[in-house]
Every structure is written in structure tokens, then in C-alpha cells.
Design an enzyme around this catalytic site. Sequence first.
Site, PDB file in Angstrom:
ATOM      1  N   HIS A  31       0.822  -1.216   0.000  1.00  0.00           N
ATOM      2  CA  HIS A  31       0.000   0.000   0.000  1.00  0.00           C
ATOM      3  C   HIS A  31       0.857   1.268   0.000  1.00  0.00           C
ATOM      4  O   HIS A  31       0.353   2.342  -0.293  1.00  0.00           O
ATOM      5  CB  HIS A  31      -1.026  -0.015   1.145  1.00  0.00           C
ATOM      6  CG  HIS A  31      -0.507   0.420   2.480  1.00  0.00           C
ATOM      7  ND1 HIS A  31      -0.215  -0.456   3.486  1.00  0.00           N
ATOM      8  CD2 HIS A  31      -0.256   1.643   2.980  1.00  0.00           C
ATOM      9  CE1 HIS A  31       0.208   0.222   4.548  1.00  0.00           C
ATOM     10  NE2 HIS A  31       0.187   1.505   4.269  1.00  0.00           N
TER      11      HIS A  31
ATOM     12  N   ASP B 195      -0.507  -7.353   1.424  1.00  0.00           N
ATOM     13  CA  ASP B 195       0.084  -6.008   1.494  1.00  0.00           C
ATOM     14  C   ASP B 195       1.604  -6.097   1.672  1.00  0.00           C
ATOM     15  O   ASP B 195       2.135  -5.857   2.753  1.00  0.00           O
ATOM     16  CB  ASP B 195      -0.563  -5.248   2.658  1.00  0.00           C
ATOM     17  CG  ASP B 195      -0.191  -3.786   2.659  1.00  0.00           C
ATOM     18  OD1 ASP B 195       0.394  -3.312   1.662  1.00  0.00           O
ATOM     19  OD2 ASP B 195      -0.486  -3.111   3.666  1.00  0.00           O
TER      20      ASP B 195
ATOM     21  N   SER C 267       3.953   2.234   8.392  1.00  0.00           N
ATOM     22  CA  SER C 267       3.668   1.230   7.374  1.00  0.00           C
ATOM     23  C   SER C 267       4.906   0.797   6.621  1.00  0.00           C
ATOM     24  O   SER C 267       5.771   1.607   6.328  1.00  0.00           O
ATOM     25  CB  SER C 267       2.709   1.793   6.340  1.00  0.00           C
ATOM     26  OG  SER C 267       1.441   1.750   6.853  1.00  0.00           O
TER      27      SER C 267
HETATM   28  N1  ARG Z   1      -1.341   2.232   7.052  1.00  0.00           N
HETATM   29  C1  ARG Z   1      -0.521   2.946   7.981  1.00  0.00           C
HETATM   30  C2  ARG Z   1       0.623   3.640   7.263  1.00  0.00           C
HETATM   31  O1  ARG Z   1       0.488   3.853   6.085  1.00  0.00           O
HETATM   32  C3  ARG Z   1      -0.076   2.102   9.113  1.00  0.00           C
HETATM   33  C4  ARG Z   1      -1.169   1.890  10.017  1.00  0.00           C
HETATM   34  C5  ARG Z   1      -0.849   0.989  11.118  1.00  0.00           C
HETATM   35  N2  ARG Z   1      -1.862   1.232  12.025  1.00  0.00           N
HETATM   36  C6  ARG Z   1      -2.021   0.614  13.167  1.00  0.00           C
HETATM   37  N3  ARG Z   1      -2.972   1.016  13.949  1.00  0.00           N
HETATM   38  N4  ARG Z   1      -1.243  -0.377  13.507  1.00  0.00           N
HETATM   39  O2  ARG Z   1       1.542   4.113   7.837  1.00  0.00           O
END
Ligand code: ARG
Length: 815
Positions: free
Chosen positions: A619, A672, A766
Amino acid sequence: MDVDIDAGPGAMRFIPDPVNKDWDQAVTFLPASDNKKLEKNSPGRIGAIVAVVILAAILALIIGIVVWHFHFRKDLKIQKIYTGSLSISNEAFVDAYENPDSPEFKKLANQVLTQLKSMYSDSPQLSRYYIGSQVQAFSEGSVIAYYESEFAVPVDQEAAVDQAVSNLNDIYSGSKAGKRQIETNQGPLVLGNFVSSASTRFSQHTKGFVEDIIKSPGFPDIPYPPNSFVQWQLRGDPDYVLKLTFDTFNLEQNCTNDFVRVYDSLVAVNKYIMAEKCGYYSPSDPLAFISSRNVMLVTLVTNEVGNFPGFKARVSQIKKDDPSVKCGGTLTGSTGIFTSPNFPNYYPPNTTCQWNIEVPVGKFIKLKFPKFMVSTGGSICMGDYVDIVGKRLCGQQSANMLSTVNSNKGTVVFVSDASNVDRGFSATFEAYEPTDPCPDQFQCSNKRCVNRSMRCDGWNDCRDSSDEVNCQCDPYMIQCKNGFCKPMFWRCDGVDDCGDGTDEVNCGCKTGQFQCKNDQCVSEKQKCDGTPDCKDGSDEEGCGRDLSCTVSTFACANGKCISKPNPICDGQNDCGDNSDESNCDVGEFPWQVSLHIKNVAHVCGASVISERWLVTAAHCVQDDAKYRYSQPGTWDAYLGLHKQRDKQIVTKRALKQIIPHPSYNPYTYDFDIALMELESPITYSETIRPVCLPTATDTYPTGGTVTITGWGATREGGSGAQVLQKAQVRIINSTVCDQLMNGQISSRMMCAGVLSGGVDACQGDSGGPLTYLSSERMFLAGVVSWGDGCARRNKPGIYTFVPKFRGWIKEKTGV
Ligand code: ARG
């Protein structure tokens, strides 16, 4: 024959464009103006040029007149087509009515046409501009006729005609018109510029138990065509309803461009729109509709931009009394469950269900709705609703909405009207003792019951905060003046967590912290470390950095010189101010990478797995409107980095290629994971080293401790960290996690967190590693993927489960 009119005309606006046709001809004609002839006939050249100019002028004049004529003249007529249906109550449906060529169809159609003509003759506007009507189809009920009426309307009369049609609807709706009664009606259906495109109509009759398939044009080989208007008229046998299940549904996100509409009717009548859908629906979150009768209409409208794969759907018929569509009944006992028909898929329109619930005498009833999505139909609970002993509920309600009935008997009624369906609800009922509504639990003011341990824990578990008022806080909690308790680590962090500011007053610094001159608190370690951490730089003042230390001695922040060999990070406070032991975390996670959009900012984390390859999240490498994240040229990878501001002095690499997992699903975050190849290999060092990859069969024990690292936000909605952060979380059982995350967990995901909340990865983490320590080695068990907010209670972080991808990583990188 008496004709009961079930609908006044709805309208489909169609504006022909004769102007442009003429214009096209004129334009192609003009350049052909005999240049060749002129060249050949040079003596007549000037005369010819004059002739051409005159001709051109005449043509321009004609074109002008034509344009003016069609565009601006008030008496220009446009064609307006209204579609509608009317029901004929004293006729029984016969099979021949399905065949427009049968004498029976023709006879009844003629009667309907006479009826329509006589209706329109009541209105001067309508009778004046009426061209004619066409009956397109009949269906059961008793007999419903579907028709289109055409009017040639002067431009300036358009609104008046719309009004006349709408008045007609009013006149014939209700019972005032006696036998010639319109039961329902609908307003004009205006499809804006879509209607100017070709319209295609398919009709099919599903019989018996076979399933029919309908597909958008070109599916699955090519995207659906631009500017199309396609209809599928679907019929079933009498006493059946139709079920339409979309196996694939992938349209443009924006419903104003492309959309599919499902009608509980054979023609596009607004009043019977069950749903309008666009965007993507994953096969694991299917889209299925049920009609209220044996007919359904599906329309696909597309515009010129953004054409997507489209859809494929199955059409089947189910008996009206089939258990899957039947609803209501008597429910007895101490507990039980019930759902809206077709749950978790869309309930049919025009449906009423009544459940009579009876629990043992002396007890009361508690109703819980784990899911509740009931279309409101615009006004408050006037369209579809659930009525609990006289109290109406509608719309989207939060998970586990609660309602109580102070009796051992109660009725729950579910009503859906003719349009706008939703996924409905699931419900449980249970009997409770009126004197003890929450056995062994805490009773919230709103009657909810929560675990006693949730009282005064800093989280609003009751949803009305009643579990968090009048609290005597534990010593590790902040006692807010308003009676709330909040976790101590939120004290003096610049955010008003108490709601009354108590946690942000008297913010003298904690032990281990240095108070800057501007009252900011920074870690003691940051004092005199050569970088200003206080916004006013006061942590670097008076450090007396003693430049007189010789090259063989270490200059402490407090000015002392240490001559002992290797005093740095040897675990001993040689300086007295610990400055020889600060920043020793550098190199603790040497595989951690910071991925930056070139010259912009840190965006995601990644992990080093070899001299050439990094692992990150798929992502992180999906394009959006602003950046081409999928392109290697967008990125810079910083390796061996600890503080973001040191990025100038650490190893930086451009990327050669990015390989997102081919099965990555942007809607579910399944698969992902992505690989990044560095433009040139790195040399391992004290601060850059790879993480170990797990084997494909690795599993991790529930409850096991894992470490997450990154420069992501330090609280939900907050900003990213300057210094690499680490946190320890525990592995959470996948089944439990799937329940907590509403069924969104696939076998390619793993969950880890602290269920009481407070510790988690967050935005910006992420792509980074979740590591598991085994035989003194750190293994890349997961990749930071997604979460519901950050650090919320009962919302673990979700990570890509790396062992599943061991083979794929090997295949793509050789590592
Ligand atoms: N999708 C998020 C990013 O792009 C990471 C999210 C992780 N969230 C969590 N509550 N563990 O950085």
C-alpha cells in the site's frame, strides 16, 4: 375495463442534437472548396476565390441561422420521454402478456394507450405537446403496464410540462380518483448528459432453478464502453422474487460518472430505485439484491472518462415464501437471534416483518444489534425503519446498539419502503432480571453492561462515559479534575486528554527529562547532544563543549574529558552526565529503512533483507492523484538512520525497481507486501544489517512478544516521530482478531497489539518491520499494514504475515 393507474409518468429526458449533425456536414464541405480546380484554372483564379469567399460567407450565414434556430429560438421543440407504470386491477396476468407480438398484449396495450391519452387530455400542456406512447411490457400485479410517453415540448415550456406531469401524478395518486386511481407515481428521471448516448436494452426471463448471467458490455475482456446506457429487464415466474448477485463489481469510484442502478420495477422509475452503486466491491463482501416482485431492472450508465472492468452478476429466482426471504415470527426463550431478510446482504424493498418476542415471565428483554444499516429514505425514519415497541430506529447505528423492553413481551417490526435498500441488521435478544440488569458487570447509565475492570480505566467503554466519571484513579493514572482517569503517559504531551486541561497543567518535567527555557520538556539525553531539541535551543546552551580534549579523549556534554578507551556506549556513565551513554540505541534496528518521497518527506518504513533488497508494504507503493508511488524514481531509501534530521549523513539509495505483490487488494489490504531493489548494493556496517527472514512454515505463539519500529505518528492523528521509536506488542489470535476487526482478517495478515490500548504502530510506520526474537536472532515476522485508528482498545495493529511470502520473496529476489 377499469384501469387503476399505478404510476404517473416518470421522465427520462432526451434532447436530440440535430444542430451538430448539420454543423458536421457544413464543416466537411467547406475545406473541399475546390482548391484543385482553382490551381488548374489559373485564368479564372481571382473570380474563383471571390466565388469561394461568397460561398463560404453564405454557408457561415446558414450555419449561424441553423445554430440560432436550434439553440436560441423559443419555439424550438425538444423531445421529452417519460416512463411510468400503471396497474390494471381488474385484469389477470396471462403468459401472452410477456410477448409484445401477441394479440392479447396488443389489445391490452391499446387500452392502456387510450387511457393515457385521455389522462393527458385533461391537461392543456400535455395534450398540446403529446406525440404518443408505447407500452413496453406488462408484469403481474394484477397487471402492471410499463410505458413510455413522448412529448415534443417547446424549450420554454419544458418546466411547465414537467409540472403538468407531476400534477397528473398528484391527481391520480391516492383514492380520490375512484376507480381510475394512481397508486404510486414518480418524478422525472433526469439522466443529464448520459442520455444522449446510445441506449441498449436486454430482456430475459429466469425460469425454474437455472441462474442467468448478466454482464457489462465487454466483460471480462475489455472495460465497459464510454457514454453508454444499458438496461437489463429481468423477469421471473409468478410467485417468485428475483435475486441479483454481483460476483464482480468494479466501476469508477465516482457515482456521478459511472453507476449501476437496480430497480424494483421493469422500467427506470425513480420511486423504485433499490440502490445506485459504483466503485469496487470485493468478492468477500458481495453485493446481492432481492426484488419484492418477479421483476427487476438493472441499468448501467457510463460517461466518457474512466472506464473500468464492469460487472458480472447472477440472476436467480426464489419462491416468495422461501426461508431466505421470509421474516418475522414468534421468538421465545431466554436468548435468540434474528436478522432482516437476506442479511448480511440487501433486504428487499416493500417488506414488513414482525417478530413477537417473549421471554420468561418476570424478566425484561434486552435487544442488541451487532450490525444495523437501515436506509432512512431521506427523512427521519420515514422510509425504512425498525420499530421496537413503538420506538423507531433507522440509519447506520454503531456496532452493538442496545435497546431494552421493560416487559417480558415485545414486538420488533422491520419495514422497508419501495426504494433505497440497505444491508439491514442482525439482532440478539436476551432476558434479564429487572432488579439486576448487569450481573457481575458495571451498568452504564445507558443500560449497557461493561466489565467491572473497564470502570475508570481511561476508555469510554459505555459510550456515554458513565464508566469514567467519579473515578478514584490508580496511581499510574492521571486524576483529572472532572473525575476521569487517563494514562499517565499522556500527561504534559500537549494534548488535553482529560477534556478539562488537568493533564496539561504544572508540566514541570518528569525525571529523566530536561526542562527547556521555554518550559518544553525533552529527554535528558538530548541535552548537549549537539542538536537543539528544545524549540529555543536551550538544551545546547552552556554545554561548555570542551574543545581542549585531545583526540584520544572523549568530550562529554558537561565539558569533562574522558581518557578511558571506548567510553561510548559501554554501559557505564563515565561522564557523570551520561552523555557518553546517550544515543546508544543507534544501530539497535539496523534493518530499519526510512522511505522518503525524494526531497519531500518520510512516508513509509521498510526492512533490509539483503545488500540489494528491501521489504515494504504494497500500500506504500500505490499511486495517488499527487504522487507516483509505484515508480522507483519517486523514492529515496535512507539506511542506518536513527534521527530523521540526520538523513544528510547516512546512507541513501535510489531504487531500481519496485515489485508490489500481484495479488495486493487495495480495498482489503490483503497481500500487502512489496519488494524494492536498491539501485546499487549497500555495504553492511554497525548500523546497516539485514533482518532474518522467517521460513514459510513459521508460526508465532499467541501472546508472544514482538517489536515494532518506525518514525510513524506517536498518537492517532498526530505527527511523525523525529527519532526512531520502538514498541513491544503481543501477538493476537487470528480468530479473536477477526472478530475484533469485523471479519477483515485474511490468512495473509497477523494481528499484534495491546488490547487494553495505548501501544501500536500508526500512520508512517507502514512498510516497517514487526520482528520476532528467536534464538538470539530477529526475524521479520510481519510488515506494518493497517489498523482501525491507532492504539485503540480492542483494535490491534494488522501486519502482513511474512512467512506466507517466503517463497515469493525467494522467487523475486533470490534471497
Ligand atoms: N497504514 C498505515 C501507514 O500507512 C499504518 C497503520 C498501522 N496502524 C495501526 N494502527 N497499527 O503508515
